[in-house]
Design a protein around this motif. Sequence first.
Motif, mmCIF file in Angstrom:
data_model
loop_
_atom_site.group_PDB
_atom_site.id
_atom_site.type_symbol
_atom_site.label_atom_id
_atom_site.label_comp_id
_atom_site.label_asym_id
_atom_site.label_seq_id
_atom_site.Cartn_x
_atom_site.Cartn_y
_atom_site.Cartn_z
ATOM 1 N N THR A 255 45.246 -19.969 78.126
ATOM 2 C CA THR A 255 44.441 -20.868 78.962
ATOM 3 C C THR A 255 43.086 -21.195 78.344
ATOM 4 N N VAL A 256 42.338 -20.195 77.928
ATOM 5 C CA VAL A 256 41.022 -20.464 77.324
ATOM 6 C C VAL A 256 41.196 -21.235 76.021
ATOM 7 N N PHE A 257 42.139 -20.794 75.215
ATOM 8 C CA PHE A 257 42.400 -21.494 73.960
ATOM 9 C C PHE A 257 42.768 -22.956 74.214
ATOM 10 N N GLN A 258 43.669 -23.200 75.164
ATOM 11 C CA GLN A 258 44.094 -24.570 75.438
ATOM 12 C C GLN A 258 42.961 -25.418 76.025
ATOM 13 N N TYR A 259 42.073 -24.804 76.779
ATOM 14 C CA TYR A 259 40.914 -25.557 77.274
ATOM 15 C C TYR A 259 40.129 -26.117 76.091
ATOM 16 N N ILE A 260 39.878 -25.276 75.118
ATOM 17 C CA ILE A 260 39.147 -25.715 73.919
ATOM 18 C C ILE A 260 39.976 -26.739 73.150
ATOM 19 N N ASN A 261 41.258 -26.458 72.975
ATOM 20 C CA ASN A 261 42.127 -27.317 72.179
ATOM 21 C C ASN A 261 42.240 -28.724 72.770
ATOM 22 N N VAL A 262 42.544 -28.843 74.052
ATOM 23 C CA VAL A 262 42.777 -30.177 74.631
ATOM 24 C C VAL A 262 41.487 -30.939 74.915
ATOM 25 N N ASN A 263 40.349 -30.247 74.864
ATOM 26 C CA ASN A 263 39.092 -30.921 75.157
ATOM 27 C C ASN A 263 38.187 -31.140 73.942
ATOM 28 N N TYR A 264 38.380 -30.367 72.872
ATOM 29 C CA TYR A 264 37.437 -30.458 71.751
ATOM 30 C C TYR A 264 38.087 -30.690 70.391
ATOM 31 N N VAL A 265 39.354 -30.380 70.234
ATOM 32 C CA VAL A 265 40.026 -30.575 68.946
ATOM 33 C C VAL A 265 40.542 -32.014 68.891
ATOM 34 N N PRO A 266 40.323 -32.722 67.767
ATOM 35 C CA PRO A 266 40.853 -34.091 67.654
ATOM 36 C C PRO A 266 42.371 -34.104 67.842
ATOM 37 N N GLY B 156 35.044 -32.260 85.915
ATOM 38 C CA GLY B 156 36.395 -31.760 86.145
ATOM 39 C C GLY B 156 37.445 -32.260 85.178
ATOM 40 N N THR B 157 37.079 -33.179 84.281
ATOM 41 C CA THR B 157 38.069 -33.727 83.348
ATOM 42 C C THR B 157 38.687 -32.626 82.492
ATOM 43 N N GLY B 158 37.864 -31.755 81.932
ATOM 44 C CA GLY B 158 38.366 -30.675 81.076
ATOM 45 C C GLY B 158 39.301 -29.740 81.823
ATOM 46 N N ILE B 159 38.941 -29.427 83.063
ATOM 47 C CA ILE B 159 39.786 -28.551 83.882
ATOM 48 C C ILE B 159 41.118 -29.234 84.193
ATOM 49 N N LYS B 160 41.088 -30.513 84.533
ATOM 50 C CA LYS B 160 42.327 -31.247 84.822
ATOM 51 C C LYS B 160 43.254 -31.231 83.610
ATOM 52 N N ARG B 161 42.686 -31.455 82.432
ATOM 53 C CA ARG B 161 43.495 -31.491 81.213
ATOM 54 C C ARG B 161 44.185 -30.141 80.977
ATOM 55 N N VAL B 162 43.427 -29.058 81.123
ATOM 56 C CA VAL B 162 44.027 -27.740 80.880
ATOM 57 C C VAL B 162 45.012 -27.376 81.990
ATOM 58 N N LEU B 163 44.769 -27.804 83.226
ATOM 59 C CA LEU B 163 45.719 -27.529 84.303
ATOM 60 C C LEU B 163 47.054 -28.234 84.062
ATOM 61 N N PHE B 164 47.015 -29.470 83.566
ATOM 62 C CA PHE B 164 48.266 -30.153 83.223
ATOM 63 C C PHE B 164 49.024 -29.373 82.163
ATOM 64 N N ASP B 165 48.297 -28.904 81.165
ATOM 65 C CA ASP B 165 48.950 -28.127 80.102
ATOM 66 C C ASP B 165 49.540 -26.832 80.646
ATOM 67 N N ARG B 166 48.773 -26.106 81.418
ATOM 68 C CA ARG B 166 49.183 -24.781 81.887
ATOM 69 C C ARG B 166 50.235 -24.835 82.982
ATOM 70 N N LEU B 167 50.168 -25.827 83.882
ATOM 71 C CA LEU B 167 51.072 -25.864 85.031
ATOM 72 C C LEU B 167 52.246 -26.833 84.870
ATOM 73 N N ILE B 168 52.030 -27.932 84.147
ATOM 74 C CA ILE B 168 53.084 -28.936 83.986
ATOM 75 C C ILE B 168 53.916 -28.675 82.733
ATOM 76 N N LEU B 169 53.263 -28.294 81.633
ATOM 77 C CA LEU B 169 53.994 -28.086 80.384
ATOM 78 C C LEU B 169 54.483 -26.648 80.201
ATOM 79 N N ALA B 170 53.635 -25.671 80.387
ATOM 80 C CA ALA B 170 53.961 -24.281 80.013
ATOM 81 C C ALA B 170 55.233 -23.731 80.675
ATOM 82 N N PRO B 171 55.405 -23.841 82.000
ATOM 83 C CA PRO B 171 56.616 -23.235 82.595
ATOM 84 C C PRO B 171 57.934 -23.827 82.077
ATOM 85 N N PRO B 172 58.121 -25.161 82.095
ATOM 86 C CA PRO B 172 59.406 -25.659 81.591
ATOM 87 C C PRO B 172 59.566 -25.460 80.075
ATOM 88 N N TYR B 173 58.456 -25.512 79.356
ATOM 89 C CA TYR B 173 58.515 -25.286 77.915
ATOM 90 C C TYR B 173 59.023 -23.875 77.621
#
Length: 191
Positions: A153-164, A97-114
């Motif tokens: 969402t799919v892009f950010q999953y890859i980005n936050v989990n696999y890109v340095p 679930g680590t990868g899912i948690k990371r993308v959820l933070f990006d999508r739900l915590i960052l995206a709306p206020p950004y």
Amino acid sequence: MSERRGTTKNFLEKLIADYNRNLQKRPVLTKAVTSASIAALGDIISQALFPSPHTKHRFWWRSTFAYATFGFLFNGPLIHHFYIWLDKLVPAGKKPGTGIKRVLFDRLILAPPYLLLFFYVVAILEGLGSDVAIQKIRDTFWTALKMNWRIWTVFQYINVNYVPLQYRVLVTNMVSLIWTVYIAAKRRHDA
């Protein structure tokens, strides 16, 4: 022909080496400049493809300036620090679930206020005023946020989990070029 290819290869190698050197010396500034450049380019492409009747189909440099300024002052630095915070909060690992948690933070915590910040600041920088900025948010925010979730969402999953970490903002900016064309066209259409 091979001489030209060699020259292009040398240019690209130098460009990448210069980028990496600047990334090591001044990571926030490098990411801010990259974000500003790509945001400006996205707005230029958007204006070329979808000219606004409100500007009588003329190029609106103030809009390009607004996108570049937002990229420089907000996007580059904010996303840089967000990715560092995310890596500390939810370290990459083998836990389920680590990868899912990371993308959820990006999508739900960052995206709306950004996205709210983006709509408001760009409208202000374009000289449209606070009332128009708030109306633009009312008119476009929800549609843009849903599209953001669909596209990113799919892009950010890859980005936050696999890109340095040091390259995440750059990779985000590269995909963001297409997003900027979309969002700029959407803002003009809904104006």
